[in-house]
Write a protein that holds these residues in place. Structure first.
Motif: not given
Length: 366
Positions: A261-287
């Motif tokens: 969970q994420v709470h902003n303290i003051g005025d915030t701007i952020s840049i975010n990417h969701n991503w995956c590759n072979g290192s977490n592919l097993d977790l994606l399959v499991e999900s």
């Protein structure tokens, strides 16, 4: 910093042990890709990385007032708001909608004007600009460059090359003091990275394998970790957690399956990417397998009315509707990467649209 390889080999981990994790590492200097893989990507552990990773970004230099450290609202309006409305997604942080916040759209200029008004009056904000596909909206702006350690990104490689839809997982978030994102784990159990442009973010992260502590008897999950009903979630207090404060310029790597969970303290701007590759592919399959089992349970009473092919097709359609992807999507993503790597190894240039179109057809057939 070394550049990442063209692909990451799939490692099916027998276990990932979080029992000995006692804190979240903080690095002043960005790690090499080899170090990042060994210590964070493969063991699926978070890390906070210092401002050197983002210092040269246009967003860091032009979106923030150098005197106050707050958003430069005049620059943002001048650079991003034209005569034509720019529609952006916003969430009402005071209005719960099932497991999320109530969503709507606003004109970007109107959002910035309202946000600045609250900021000048030193009042908490209610509206939070979230999941704004900035690169899609402003493809030539160049607000930032994806850091090398996050470049082996199969999700955005596939989604940005698809010919059947226009989508990606590259976002900008903007919100005033008090805005927040409810308790969740990231889509598809992907990785994410979040770079803070201004303001401070309070992150509370929970290692995987504690999901039974987050759910009530009906399998509903905690919405706000700061307002938990102990009669519904009597064991939530037992969950292991870590809290960090992300300062301006810092980048947080959030591993697969870490609820947060994420709470902003003051005025915030952020840049975010969701991503995956072979290192977490097993977790994606499991999900995805877990989501599919849930779909099958929900319509089990219809199974005897269908032959096997119809049952499989129906479950996959519902999986796509409920989870946003299905086995065909996963196949297409992996096949797109495979085709790209194969052509790189052969030293061939390939027309992206043609290659992805062929992969999509193959995936549907499979």
């Amino acid at each position: 910093m070394t550049s990442p390889p063209t692909s990451t080999r799939l490692l099916l981990h027998a276990t990932r042990d979080y029992s000995t994790v006692n804190g979240i590492d903080s690095l002043d200097t960005p790690p090499t890709y080899t170090h990042f893989i060994k210590h964070y990507l493969e063991p699926n552990l978070p890390v906070l990385i210092g401002p050197a990773l983002t210092t040269n970004w246009r967003a860091r230099q032009q979106w923030v007032c150098p005197v106050t450290g707050k958003p430069n609202f005049d620059n943002l309006r001048e650079q991003l708001c034209s005569n034509e409305p720019v529609h952006v997604p916003v969430a009402d942080c005071q209005c719960k909608d099932f497991t999320d916040q109530k969503r709507s759209t606003m004109d970007l200029k109107g959002f910035l004007d309202e946000w600045e008004e609250h900021s000048q009056a030193d009042k908490p904000s209610r509206m939070y600009l979230k999941d704004f596909h900035f690169v899609k909206t402003f493809p030539d702006y160049g607000a930032y460059e994806t850091p090398d350690i996050f470049c082996d990104d199969w999700m955005n490689e596939f989604w940005t090359r698809r010919t059947d839809m226009d989508d990606d997982y590259r976002f900008v978030y903007c919100g005033g003091d008090g805005t927040f994102t409810p308790f969740h784990a990231d889509v598809y159990r992907s990785y994410s990275w979040s770079a803070n442009i201004c303001g401070v973010k309070k992150w509370t992260l929970f290692p995987p394998n504690q999901e039974h502590l987050f759910q009530d008897k009906l399998h509903n999950t905690v919405y706000d970790i700061e307002n938990v009903d102990p009669t519904l979630f009597p064991d939530f207090h037992k969950a292991k957690r870590f809290t960090i404060y992300q300062e301006p310029g810092y980048t947080l790597f959030v591993p697969s399956g870490w609820w947060h969970q994420v709470h902003n303290i003051g005025d915030t701007i952020s840049i975010n990417h969701n991503w995956c590759n072979g290192s977490n592919l097993d977790l994606l399959v499991e999900s995805m397998t877990s989501d599919l089992k849930e779909v099958e349970r929900e319509i089990e009473h219809l199974k005897d009315m269908m032959d096997q092919d119809e049952w499989i097709e129906t479950c996959q359609k519902l999986l796509l509707l409920n989870s946003g992807w299905d086995w065909s999507t996963l196949w297409n993503m992996c096949s797109t990467v495979r085709e790209r790597v194969k052509r790189q190894q052969l030293g061939e240039e390939v027309a992206v649209a043609t290659a992805v179109g062929t992969v999509l057809k193959d995936g549907v057939d499979s």
